[in-house]
Design an enzyme around this catalytic site. Structure first.
Site, PDB file in Angstrom:
ATOM      1  CG  HIS A 175      -4.158  -5.203  12.115  1.00  0.00           C
ATOM      2  ND1 HIS A 175      -4.736  -4.097  12.661  1.00  0.00           N
ATOM      3  CD2 HIS A 175      -2.867  -5.208  12.541  1.00  0.00           C
ATOM      4  CE1 HIS A 175      -3.823  -3.455  13.393  1.00  0.00           C
ATOM      5  NE2 HIS A 175      -2.680  -4.105  13.336  1.00  0.00           N
ATOM      6  CD  GLU A 201       0.398  -8.973  11.868  1.00  0.00           C
ATOM      7  OE1 GLU A 201      -0.799  -9.014  12.235  1.00  0.00           O
ATOM      8  OE2 GLU A 201       1.307  -8.511  12.594  1.00  0.00           O
TER       9      GLU A 201
END
Ligand code: HPA
Ligand code: ZN
Length: 327
Positions: free
Chosen positions: A186, A189
């Site tokens: 990830h 974000e």
């Protein structure tokens, strides 16, 4: 009408527990004699993370983990996925019912069995947690690579990016990549372009989970397009977690226009609502993606999937056939 159900696609950004059916969580709560935990109404990433962990706390037996794995695969197939790459961290379960190896073996066996039954493919993304020590991620990478060729396909990194940036996880990702796992952290974000650059430069990411905040830096957008780095985008998640102010302002169309390879995904349907098919529907009806663009997204998802070459070739051809059929 080309239905998005019929469009073959790979689901590449999905948290196993965050994809649990609400009814299944309610069942587990009943079994435990407790009230089902809240899964909506979070007002920050921290609250979201707390609700995620509260839901995970109801998974107390191997049978329960097996059940959600089968259901998550079945739900992906129901959305027209031909490949699902679900991610999970085994550490939650180690104190409850097994070793890291036993947990990985259970999820892989159940995921593959259900996928076989439904005629689709399944791969596991072994997912480290940023809020655990980097050494734990390194150990997880060492164990994960032992399952390369036996169900583990990629190595992720989840939880709060803003508190735990990528740099300390460099070694864990080196271990994972050298062992044959695709780097899929990830990034981009909760933090902006620098975090995306670090995911690529320090963690060797070729696919980034989210990555949408790259849009804040035109030079980075150009680089992503030039290098073919894939963003596994989750539109509803980005609204629910305050990454974009509203769905109509989601950067997916802009990223695609700029030539960035993007996929569409659900992330945590238990907490956000829509599943894979609904996310594609939203991309069509709200974000205004054309059928050419939707087919392109599906093609990217297949090409970027850590799936067998034959599955990819067959399904990419099926995407082309979908687009060639009358609108
Ligand atoms: N970001 C980071 N960690 C997560 C997410 C997310 O969207 N979903 C579940 N864990
Ligand atoms: Zn995610």
């Amino acid at each position: 009408m080309r239905t998005l159900l019929d469009l073959p696609k790979a689901h590449l950004h999905l948290h196993l527990e965050g994809a649990m059916r609400p009814a299944t969580l309610a069942d587990f709560a009943t079994t435990a004699g407790e009230a089902a935990p809240a899964t909506r109404g979070f007002t920050s990433f921290a609250e979201f993370g707390g609700m995620y962990r509260d839901a995970v706390a109801f998974l107390r037996t191997p049978d329960q983990l097996a059940r959600i794995t089968r259901e998550v695969v079945a739900d992906a197939a129901e959305s027209g996925a031909v490949w699902i790459e679900a991610q999970m961290n085994p550490m939650f379960y180690v104190p409850r019912f097994g070793s890291v190896e036993e947990v990985l073996e259970l999820v892989i066996a159940e995921g593959q069995a259900e996928a076989d039954r439904l005629g689709i493919g399944f791969g596991l993304m072994v997912c480290a947690l940023r809020d655990a020590p980097p050494e734990a991620a390194e150990e997880l990478a060492r164990v994960g690579v032992r399952y390369v060729g036996r169900g583990a396909v990629s190595f992720g990194l989840a939880s709060d990016e803003s508190l735990f940036p990528p740099a300390p996880f460099e070694r864990a990702f080196a271990i994972a990549r050298e062992g044959g796992l695709v780097s899929t952290p990830h990034a981009g974000e909760l933090l902006g372009p620098d975090s995306v650059r670090d995911a690529i430069d320090l963690l060797g990411a070729r696919r980034i989970q989210h990555g949408v905040r790259a849009v804040e830096d035109p030079a980075l957008v150009e680089r992503l397009a030039a290098e073919g780095v894939v963003l596994d985008v989750c539109p509803t998640s980005n609204v629910e977690l305050f990454v974009v102010p509203e769905i109509g302002q989601h950067p997916l169309p802009a990223l695609l226009e700029a030539g960035v390879r993007c996929t569409i995904n659900g992330d945590d349907p238990l907490l956000f609502g829509p599943g894979l098919l609904e996310e594609y529907e939203t991309a069509r009806t709200v974000l205004g993606l054309s059928d050419e663009q939707l087919a392109g997204v599906a093609r990217t998802s297949l090409e970027a999937a850590a799936a067998p070459a034959e599955l990819i070739a067959t399904q990419v051809a099926a995407v082309d056939a979908w687009l060639a059929a009358p609108a």
